[in-house]
Scaffold this motif. Structure first.
Motif, PDB file in Angstrom:
ATOM      1  N   ASP A  95      34.106  50.883   2.729  1.00 38.02           N
ATOM      2  CA  ASP A  95      33.626  49.770   3.547  1.00 38.02           C
ATOM      3  C   ASP A  95      32.096  49.699   3.544  1.00 38.02           C
ATOM      4  OD1 ASP A  95      36.189  49.007   4.228  1.00 38.02           O
ATOM      5  OD2 ASP A  95      36.250  50.276   6.014  1.00 38.02           O
ATOM      6  N   VAL A  96      31.440  50.843   3.607  1.00 40.34           N
ATOM      7  CA  VAL A  96      29.971  50.853   3.591  1.00 40.34           C
ATOM      8  C   VAL A  96      29.446  50.327   2.260  1.00 40.34           C
ATOM      9  CG1 VAL A  96      27.954  52.366   3.563  1.00 40.34           C
ATOM     10  CG2 VAL A  96      29.716  52.677   5.302  1.00 40.34           C
ATOM     11  N   ALA A  97      30.041  50.756   1.152  1.00 40.25           N
ATOM     12  CA  ALA A  97      29.593  50.298  -0.163  1.00 40.25           C
ATOM     13  C   ALA A  97      29.791  48.787  -0.316  1.00 40.25           C
ATOM     14  CB  ALA A  97      30.351  51.046  -1.261  1.00 40.25           C
ATOM     15  N   THR A  98      30.915  48.269   0.171  1.00 38.00           N
ATOM     16  CA  THR A  98      31.171  46.834   0.088  1.00 38.00           C
ATOM     17  C   THR A  98      30.152  46.045   0.906  1.00 38.00           C
ATOM     18  OG1 THR A  98      33.538  47.262  -0.189  1.00 38.00           O
ATOM     19  CG2 THR A  98      32.892  45.045   0.450  1.00 38.00           C
ATOM     20  N   SER A  99      29.875  46.502   2.112  1.00 33.55           N
ATOM     21  CA  SER A  99      28.911  45.807   2.967  1.00 33.55           C
ATOM     22  C   SER A  99      27.507  45.844   2.368  1.00 33.55           C
ATOM     23  CB  SER A  99      28.903  46.433   4.364  1.00 33.55           C
ATOM     24  OG  SER A  99      30.146  46.257   5.006  1.00 33.55           O
ATOM     25  N   LEU A 100      27.114  46.989   1.832  1.00 31.81           N
ATOM     26  CA  LEU A 100      25.788  47.088   1.214  1.00 31.81           C
ATOM     27  C   LEU A 100      25.665  46.159   0.013  1.00 31.81           C
ATOM     28  CD1 LEU A 100      25.109  50.943   1.341  1.00 31.81           C
ATOM     29  CD2 LEU A 100      23.963  49.147   2.649  1.00 31.81           C
ATOM     30  N   ARG A 101      26.720  46.041  -0.771  1.00 31.25           N
ATOM     31  CA  ARG A 101      26.675  45.162  -1.939  1.00 31.25           C
ATOM     32  C   ARG A 101      26.542  43.697  -1.520  1.00 31.25           C
ATOM     33  NH1 ARG A 101      31.057  46.584  -3.862  1.00 31.25           N
ATOM     34  NH2 ARG A 101      32.383  44.827  -3.264  1.00 31.25           N
ATOM     35  N   ARG A 102      27.320  43.273  -0.543  1.00 31.21           N
ATOM     36  CA  ARG A 102      27.215  41.899  -0.068  1.00 31.21           C
ATOM     37  C   ARG A 102      25.834  41.604   0.510  1.00 31.21           C
ATOM     38  NH1 ARG A 102      32.971  42.375   2.971  1.00 31.21           N
ATOM     39  NH2 ARG A 102      34.340  41.726   1.255  1.00 31.21           N
ATOM     40  N   THR A 224      16.853  41.850   8.995  1.00 30.95           N
ATOM     41  CA  THR A 224      17.711  41.934  10.178  1.00 30.95           C
ATOM     42  C   THR A 224      18.784  40.849  10.162  1.00 30.95           C
ATOM     43  OG1 THR A 224      15.819  42.806  11.437  1.00 30.95           O
ATOM     44  CG2 THR A 224      17.705  42.008  12.685  1.00 30.95           C
ATOM     45  N   GLY A 225      18.392  39.635   9.739  1.00 29.40           N
ATOM     46  CA  GLY A 225      19.353  38.541   9.698  1.00 29.40           C
ATOM     47  C   GLY A 225      20.489  38.775   8.730  1.00 29.40           C
ATOM     48  N   SER A 226      20.220  39.475   7.636  1.00 30.21           N
ATOM     49  CA  SER A 226      21.291  39.746   6.671  1.00 30.21           C
ATOM     50  C   SER A 226      22.389  40.601   7.288  1.00 30.21           C
ATOM     51  CB  SER A 226      20.710  40.436   5.433  1.00 30.21           C
ATOM     52  OG  SER A 226      20.191  41.715   5.754  1.00 30.21           O
ATOM     53  N   ILE A 267      21.996  51.548  12.330  1.00 36.03           N
ATOM     54  CA  ILE A 267      21.230  52.475  11.485  1.00 36.03           C
ATOM     55  C   ILE A 267      20.708  51.758  10.251  1.00 36.03           C
ATOM     56  CG2 ILE A 267      21.423  54.520  10.019  1.00 36.03           C
ATOM     57  CD1 ILE A 267      23.390  55.645  12.088  1.00 36.03           C
ATOM     58  N   PHE A 268      21.545  50.940   9.617  1.00 40.38           N
ATOM     59  CA  PHE A 268      21.105  50.185   8.452  1.00 40.38           C
ATOM     60  C   PHE A 268      19.937  49.260   8.812  1.00 40.38           C
ATOM     61  CE2 PHE A 268      25.392  50.346   6.003  1.00 40.38           C
ATOM     62  CZ  PHE A 268      25.075  51.628   5.586  1.00 40.38           C
ATOM     63  N   GLY A 269      20.062  48.583   9.945  1.00 39.35           N
ATOM     64  CA  GLY A 269      18.984  47.684  10.367  1.00 39.35           C
ATOM     65  C   GLY A 269      17.694  48.414  10.662  1.00 39.35           C
ATOM     66  N   LEU A 270      17.790  49.548  11.356  1.00 43.44           N
ATOM     67  CA  LEU A 270      16.588  50.310  11.700  1.00 43.44           C
ATOM     68  C   LEU A 270      15.926  50.896  10.463  1.00 43.44           C
ATOM     69  CD1 LEU A 270      14.788  51.442  13.948  1.00 43.44           C
ATOM     70  CD2 LEU A 270      16.333  53.418  14.079  1.00 43.44           C
ATOM     71  N   VAL A 271      16.724  51.436   9.546  1.00 45.76           N
ATOM     72  CA  VAL A 271      16.161  52.029   8.329  1.00 45.76           C
ATOM     73  C   VAL A 271      15.513  50.962   7.447  1.00 45.76           C
ATOM     74  CG1 VAL A 271      16.757  53.213   6.179  1.00 45.76           C
ATOM     75  CG2 VAL A 271      17.707  54.019   8.334  1.00 45.76           C
ATOM     76  N   SER A 274      12.282  49.855   8.967  1.00 43.23           N
ATOM     77  CA  SER A 274      11.249  50.888   8.814  1.00 43.23           C
ATOM     78  C   SER A 274      10.698  50.918   7.392  1.00 43.23           C
ATOM     79  CB  SER A 274      11.827  52.259   9.188  1.00 43.23           C
ATOM     80  OG  SER A 274      12.278  52.280  10.517  1.00 43.23           O
ATOM     81  N   VAL A 275      11.561  50.700   6.399  1.00 45.37           N
ATOM     82  CA  VAL A 275      11.100  50.667   5.013  1.00 45.37           C
ATOM     83  C   VAL A 275      10.145  49.492   4.802  1.00 45.37           C
ATOM     84  CG1 VAL A 275      11.838  50.310   2.625  1.00 45.37           C
ATOM     85  CG2 VAL A 275      13.098  51.874   4.087  1.00 45.37           C
ATOM     86  N   VAL A 276      10.486  48.329   5.361  1.00 45.96           N
ATOM     87  CA  VAL A 276       9.597  47.167   5.225  1.00 45.96           C
ATOM     88  C   VAL A 276       8.272  47.432   5.920  1.00 45.96           C
ATOM     89  CG1 VAL A 276       9.312  44.734   5.802  1.00 45.96           C
ATOM     90  CG2 VAL A 276      11.520  45.560   4.993  1.00 45.96           C
ATOM     91  N   ARG A 277       8.295  48.048   7.085  1.00 43.45           N
ATOM     92  CA  ARG A 277       7.056  48.391   7.787  1.00 43.45           C
ATOM     93  C   ARG A 277       6.191  49.334   6.950  1.00 43.45           C
ATOM     94  NH1 ARG A 277       6.386  47.998  13.424  1.00 43.45           N
ATOM     95  NH2 ARG A 277       8.045  46.902  14.523  1.00 43.45           N
ATOM     96  N   LEU A 278       6.831  50.334   6.332  1.00 42.98           N
ATOM     97  CA  LEU A 278       6.087  51.289   5.521  1.00 42.98           C
ATOM     98  C   LEU A 278       5.434  50.591   4.335  1.00 42.98           C
ATOM     99  CD1 LEU A 278       5.297  54.207   4.886  1.00 42.98           C
ATOM    100  CD2 LEU A 278       7.485  54.458   3.678  1.00 42.98           C
TER     101      LEU A 278
END
Length: 292
Positions: A95-102, A224-226, A267-271, A274-278
């Protein structure tokens, strides 16, 4: 002769005393106050994790004290135990892999569309006339309200989900990038004309540095919207994904599984934020701002 000498000495003494005395204002000497620091202070490492960890600690404390109904809000250790079971049986990784791909496909399309449309609209009056009003009209229409229409156009497969995510992403990227382009100081444009810069050099030296701050704001909103769009779309005729997992858990009353999905989304949203901020701090390291 003696009187003259005495008078001169008295006058000199009086002048010396007057020049050595401190200036008096309203009968009292002025005291210089220490300057107050108005900046937020030095940036602390991982300071943004304080809030989430504090919320987690309050959740754990309330659960341990029996203040929360386990059927409505399970304890953190129960949620972690459920996540471990879902990961072990292979459900959660799929489920995580499918969501990340979409999310990745939709975000990539939305990012490209937002940047290209903002450049076309911000650098050309013709482009602005054709694009800006259309994008703002799209922004006024609830994106999730387009789902029934996109299902009729694209079917109920993966295509319409990715298209909706792309729309959710491109709108904030376009708006913030276009606003940054419109806010570039006209004196820089005049300087580029005086220097006889080519169109490409003008974009590279003036447009891109001027638009980057707004672009990164839009990028954070788009990331975040994604995730926000994904959690809804995966509950519509999906057979895998975190949203599908949460929808199935709702049917069976599995609150702990729903919380697992929500925590992973968070967690996905926060990470990702944070990557965009960095990246923003690295790319815009030449700026001296209140945050830095």
């Amino acid at each position: 002769m003696s009187a003259v000498t005495t008078t001169t000495t008295t006058t000199t003494t009086t002048a010396t005393t007057s020049s050595a005395a401190p200036p008096v204002t309203d009968g009292a000497p002025r005291v210089r106050r220490p300057r107050r620091a108005l900046t937020p202070g030095r940036r602390l490492p991982a300071a943004r994790l304080t809030g989430p960890f504090l919320l987690l600690a309050l959740w754990a404390a309330a659960s341990a004290a029996g203040q929360l109904d386990p059927g409505a809000i399970p304890a953190p250790w129960t949620v972690l135990r459920t996540a471990g079971h879902l990961w072990t049986d292979g459900t959660l990784p799929t489920d995580v892999a499918t969501s990340l791909r979409r999310a990745a496909y939709g975000f990539s399309l939305g990012l490209a569309a937002g940047v290209l449309l903002a450049l076309a609209s911000g650098l050309s009056r013709t482009g602005e006339a054709l694009i800006d009003g259309t994008v703002n009209l799209n922004r006024a229409i609830p994106t999730l309200g387009l789902i029934p229409l996109f299902i009729l156009w694209l079917g109920i497969g993966e295509t319409f989900k990715i298209a909706i995510i792309a729309i959710v992403v491109y709108i904030p990227i376009y708006l913030n990038t276009h606003a940054a382009l419109s806010g570039i100081d006209s004196r820089f444009v005049e300087l580029a004309e005086v220097q006889d810069l080519s169109r490409w050099a003008f974009i590279r030296r003036i447009v891109v540095p001027g638009a980057l701050p707004g672009f990164f704001v839009g990028l954070r909103l788009g990331v975040t919207g994604s995730w926000l769009g994904l959690v809804v779309l995966e509950q519509i005729n999906a057979t895998s994904g975190l949203g599908y997992m949460m929808f199935q858990a709702q049917n069976y009353g599995q609150t702990d599984v729903i919380l697992v999905g929500l925590l992973i989304y968070g967690i996905f949203g926060l990470v990702s934020d944070s990557v965009v901020r960095l990246v923003e701090r690295r790319v815009l390291s030449w700026r001296r701002t209140l945050s830095s």
